[in-house]
Design an enzyme around this catalytic site. Structure first.
Site, PDB file in Angstrom:
ATOM      1  N   ASP A   1       0.862  -1.169   0.000  1.00  0.00           N
ATOM      2  CA  ASP A   1       0.000   0.000   0.000  1.00  0.00           C
ATOM      3  C   ASP A   1       0.907   1.230   0.000  1.00  0.00           C
ATOM      4  O   ASP A   1       2.078   1.149   0.382  1.00  0.00           O
ATOM      5  CB  ASP A   1      -0.886  -0.032   1.254  1.00  0.00           C
ATOM      6  CG  ASP A   1      -1.624   1.260   1.469  1.00  0.00           C
ATOM      7  OD1 ASP A   1      -2.319   1.708   0.542  1.00  0.00           O
ATOM      8  OD2 ASP A   1      -1.488   1.843   2.565  1.00  0.00           O
TER       9      ASP A   1
ATOM     10  N   ASP B   1      -0.236   5.145   0.809  1.00  0.00           N
ATOM     11  CA  ASP B   1      -0.505   6.114   1.875  1.00  0.00           C
ATOM     12  C   ASP B   1      -0.639   5.429   3.227  1.00  0.00           C
ATOM     13  O   ASP B   1      -1.408   4.485   3.391  1.00  0.00           O
ATOM     14  CB  ASP B   1      -1.792   6.880   1.553  1.00  0.00           C
ATOM     15  CG  ASP B   1      -1.648   7.705   0.290  1.00  0.00           C
ATOM     16  OD1 ASP B   1      -1.187   8.845   0.397  1.00  0.00           O
ATOM     17  OD2 ASP B   1      -1.978   7.187  -0.798  1.00  0.00           O
TER      18      ASP B   1
ATOM     19  N   ASP C   1      -2.361  -0.467   5.902  1.00  0.00           N
ATOM     20  CA  ASP C   1      -2.768   0.232   7.125  1.00  0.00           C
ATOM     21  C   ASP C   1      -4.260   0.522   7.224  1.00  0.00           C
ATOM     22  O   ASP C   1      -4.722   1.011   8.257  1.00  0.00           O
ATOM     23  CB  ASP C   1      -2.027   1.574   7.219  1.00  0.00           C
ATOM     24  CG  ASP C   1      -2.584   2.601   6.243  1.00  0.00           C
ATOM     25  OD1 ASP C   1      -3.010   3.677   6.699  1.00  0.00           O
ATOM     26  OD2 ASP C   1      -2.615   2.325   5.033  1.00  0.00           O
TER      27      ASP C   1
END
EC number: 3.6.1.-
Length: 272
Positions: A8, A10, A212
């Protein structure tokens, strides 16, 4: 030994200032030296990600738009998934009880109805930006996803409205606490990674992944080794309590873990 690493962007690979750290770039280069396939799995647009890869001279597969598109190293489209036109029409034309801003994505870019300069802070690294349009004049037959950005509590209430209106005709997920996404049914990073691994002749057991947010849930839960960031959404930790938690993105925790994995694979890892 993992053969593919999926990241991922961001809140995971990017630091809070939305840049890639030097340690992270060095670690990515080390992975390539070990012939480990790199894959960036992000909600960001493929046009932006291709620009970033070109600027950094990185070879990587791209899962973009939270799984709506998969591209090869050479930029070949391997998979696409669009919202049904009737779903896009309902979301665009309905009067929702929300203060959130609405954003529409298709292969040509990112579109919204008014200037929101604060949102561009997340794109300082690439310079990618929205285009201002009348959203009700958008072509409905090629919308990849629709996002709402705003306060989390307001978005949570909006999620209920969207679910009541759409039922099972779309997939709703939080890609960040302040971003709620409307995606095609069955569309997520995990499903897209499945398509990619089949293309490469790999299995999901051959993959490691880092994330996240709730848009990383399926990907992290399906690979051989999934890792949750220390700054992750609490909902993600609750959904995948069996997965290890590493450090914070501000400390380039992915690089910290992978350096240990490359240099000391048989020793226990501590994020400290």
């Amino acid at each position: 030994m993992a053969r593919l690493a999926a990241f991922d962007m961001d809140g995971t690979l990017l630091m809070p200032d939305h840049h890639l750290g030097e340690k992270t770039l060095s670690t990515l280069a080390r992975l390539r030296e070990r012939d480990i396939t790199l894959t960036f799995a992000t909600g960001r647009h493929v046009l932006e990600m291709q620009h970033i890869l070109g600027a950094l001279s990185l070879d990587a597969y791209l899962i973009t738009g939270n799984g709506t598109r998969v591209h090869s190293l050479e930029g070949e489209l391997l998979h696409r998934d669009d919202l049904p036109a009737d779903v896009a029409e309902l979301v665009l034309y309905q009067q929702w009880d929300t203060r959130a801003s609405m954003h529409i994505f298709n292969d040509d870019g990112w579109f919204t109805g008014k200037e929101i300069p604060a949102l561009l802070q997340a794109f300082v690294y690439s310079g990618f930006r929205y285009q201002i349009i009348d959203v009700k004049k958008m072509p409905l037959d090629r919308v990849t996803k629709i996002c709402f950005c705003g306060d989390h509590d307001d978005l949570t209430r909006l999620q209920i409205q969207l679910h009541e209106a759409l039922g099972e005709r779309a997939h709703l997920c939080f890609s960040a606490t302040d971003c709620l996404e409307v995606l095609p049914v069955g569309c997520n990073k995990g499903a897209a990674l499945t398509v990619l691994t089949q293309h490469l002749g790999l299995s999901l057991r051959d993959c490691m992944a880092f994330g996240d947010a709730m848009n990383d849930r399926e990907m992290l839960g399906s690979v051989g080794s999934g890792f949750i960031m220390g700054n992750a959404m609490p909902q993600l930790r609750a959904e995948l309590p069996h997965l290890p938690v590493i450090g914070h993105c501000r400390n380039q925790a992915v690089s910290h873990y992978l350096t240990h994995w490359l240099d000391n694979p048989h020793l226990p890892y501590s994020p400290e």
